[in-house]
Design a protein around this motif. Sequence first.
Motif, short mmCIF file in Angstrom:
data_model
loop_
_atom_site.label_atom_id
_atom_site.label_comp_id
_atom_site.label_asym_id
_atom_site.label_seq_id
_atom_site.Cartn_x
_atom_site.Cartn_y
_atom_site.Cartn_z
N VAL A 1 0.83 -1.21 0.00
CA VAL A 1 0.00 0.00 0.00
C VAL A 1 0.87 1.26 0.00
N ILE A 2 2.04 1.17 0.60
CA ILE A 2 2.98 2.29 0.60
C ILE A 2 3.80 2.30 -0.68
N VAL A 3 4.34 1.14 -1.04
CA VAL A 3 5.20 1.04 -2.22
C VAL A 3 4.51 1.60 -3.45
N GLU A 4 3.22 1.36 -3.56
CA GLU A 4 2.48 1.77 -4.75
C GLU A 4 1.87 3.17 -4.63
N GLY A 5 2.25 3.93 -3.60
CA GLY A 5 1.86 5.33 -3.57
C GLY A 5 1.22 5.83 -2.30
N GLY A 6 0.93 4.97 -1.33
CA GLY A 6 0.37 5.43 -0.07
C GLY A 6 1.39 6.20 0.75
N ILE A 7 0.91 6.91 1.76
CA ILE A 7 1.79 7.70 2.61
C ILE A 7 1.45 7.44 4.08
N GLN A 8 2.30 7.93 4.96
CA GLN A 8 2.01 7.91 6.39
C GLN A 8 2.10 9.32 6.95
N VAL A 9 1.14 9.66 7.80
CA VAL A 9 1.14 10.95 8.48
C VAL A 9 0.98 10.70 9.98
N ASN A 10 1.41 11.67 10.77
CA ASN A 10 1.16 11.58 12.21
C ASN A 10 -0.22 12.16 12.53
N ARG A 11 -0.58 12.24 13.79
CA ARG A 11 -1.92 12.69 14.12
C ARG A 11 -2.13 14.17 13.86
N ASP A 12 -1.05 14.88 13.51
CA ASP A 12 -1.17 16.28 13.09
C ASP A 12 -1.35 16.40 11.58
N GLY A 13 -1.45 15.27 10.89
CA GLY A 13 -1.65 15.28 9.45
C GLY A 13 -0.39 15.52 8.65
N ILE B 1 1.97 6.61 17.27
CA ILE B 1 1.03 6.20 16.21
C ILE B 1 1.22 7.02 14.95
N ALA B 2 0.71 6.48 13.87
CA ALA B 2 0.65 7.18 12.58
C ALA B 2 -0.62 6.71 11.88
N PHE B 3 -0.90 7.33 10.75
CA PHE B 3 -2.02 6.92 9.91
C PHE B 3 -1.48 6.62 8.52
N THR B 4 -1.78 5.45 8.01
CA THR B 4 -1.48 5.12 6.62
C THR B 4 -2.66 5.59 5.78
N VAL B 5 -2.37 6.44 4.80
CA VAL B 5 -3.41 7.09 3.99
C VAL B 5 -3.23 6.66 2.54
N TYR B 6 -4.33 6.29 1.89
CA TYR B 6 -4.27 5.79 0.52
C TYR B 6 -5.62 5.99 -0.15
N ASP B 7 -5.84 5.36 -1.28
CA ASP B 7 -7.08 5.62 -2.02
C ASP B 7 -7.70 4.32 -2.56
N ALA C 1 -7.89 5.28 5.28
CA ALA C 1 -6.84 5.45 6.28
C ALA C 1 -6.99 4.39 7.36
N VAL C 2 -5.86 4.07 7.99
CA VAL C 2 -5.86 3.14 9.12
C VAL C 2 -4.83 3.63 10.12
N LYS C 3 -5.22 3.66 11.38
CA LYS C 3 -4.29 4.05 12.45
C LYS C 3 -3.36 2.88 12.73
N VAL C 4 -2.05 3.18 12.76
CA VAL C 4 -1.06 2.12 12.93
C VAL C 4 -0.04 2.51 14.00
N THR C 5 0.69 1.52 14.44
CA THR C 5 1.82 1.73 15.33
C THR C 5 2.99 0.88 14.86
N GLY C 6 4.14 1.09 15.48
CA GLY C 6 5.32 0.32 15.14
C GLY C 6 5.35 -0.99 15.90
#
Length: 464
Positions: A269-281, A305-311, A388-393
């Motif tokens: 999901v990241i390799v093909e163009g998704g991104i990660q943002v923190n809770r501040d966007g 935490i972070a959010f993985t954002v995609y479409d 989007a999905v909330k994630v952690t390490g």
Amino acid sequence: MAVLDPGVARFVGEVPVVVVGAGGCGLSAALAARQGGAEVLVLESDATPLGTTGMSTGLIPGAGSRFQRQAGIDDSPAQFAADIMRKTKGHTDERIALALAEASAGTVEWLVDAHDIPLSLVDTFLYPGHSAMRMHGTPNRSGAELMHALLNAAERSGVDILTAARVTDLFATDDKTVAGVRITRPDGSAEDLACRALILACCGFAGNAGMVAELMPEAVAAEFYGHPGNKGDAIDWGRALGAGLADLGGFQGHAGLAKGYGVPILWPVIVEGGIQVNRDGLRFADESRGYSEQTLDVLAQPGHIAFTVYDQRLHELMQEFDDYRAAQAAGAIRRGETLADLCAATGLPEAALAATLDAVARAVAGAQPDTFARQFNSRQPLTAPYYAVKVTGALFHTQGGLVVDTDGRVLTTDRQRFPNLYAGGGAARGISGPSCWGYIAGNGLLTATSFGRLAGAAAAGLVA
């Protein structure tokens, strides 16, 4: 976990080759030993074999496989080994890296041809760190599916597996020859079993919080997502026996564990163009480097935490994976027809996320360089509807362990070979270097299946 004098043992019998652990490494070792003509017994502490393999995506790299050739992909062991050395910045054993790369395609084809494991080439995306599409997996890209196939193969091959049998102690002579093991059953009873060769396939120490704090403190904040049997037994025995140990700070992290759901959102999901943002966007790193090194960056964000954002395009791509479908069924995935809808569903600030997505779109179009020097290449910009999905390490499994040679034979601190002790998978030093940044997808199952196969074959030859 102790190493005892054989003089105190009460052996009830002998098996030529004993394997500790019935995960991907242990079963590969057992299949190879059996194929080599040896009687073999696998000892598994759980009632049902699962191991770290069962919690993985089950993807195995094979450089120069016939499946690659059929797909028109040019690859070689030398190219794979160069990728490993580049990713680890030269901080791994080049000889072992090349040996595993040379064994990789043969292992994949051996699993398919000799044992009917349903592996096929993953040719829809390229994992970070790999210069060619060389990952092979089961139809649903599932470690549980791989384990099921391996267990079926073991049954067909006449491999004996004793479950609910925890190996608590080893018996070894002064010259470091392993004479046998002590097995403890759930009711507390114990029995001693002699062997002529021992293969440690009992994984690493990621499930031992004290050992993690001692050996890799940078991972303490990570959520453990692995098999609970990863208690560092091989490390304890190795220390007692005077075995060489290396890269004990090395681990596979994952920056996409769905927070509160315990399901990994896999990196395509990241390799093909998704991104990660923190809770501040806001983005905070180049996500495309890889899921393991991104782990520490996620843990450094507010709340870990972070959010993985995609479409929608990427949502559909991810349907290939069991893990993603499980995350979706569990309710971990948030969807928004518009950006405002997504922010309402996640609590992310709309203005900041809109600015982040705009900057990414300009980088994708080549209108400006990316803030974190990410190369989006020909990726498409993210467009509504959004997900989007909330994630952690997460800490998946450790990569350091007993130093072994190219046959999986354990070496002493002065690099002499033990007479009859082998290790593979998480019990052995892998090829990921001293931290999380050297891991590339498939390193874990490469060392599990290939070291397992090599160790099993060598053990069979030893006891013949």
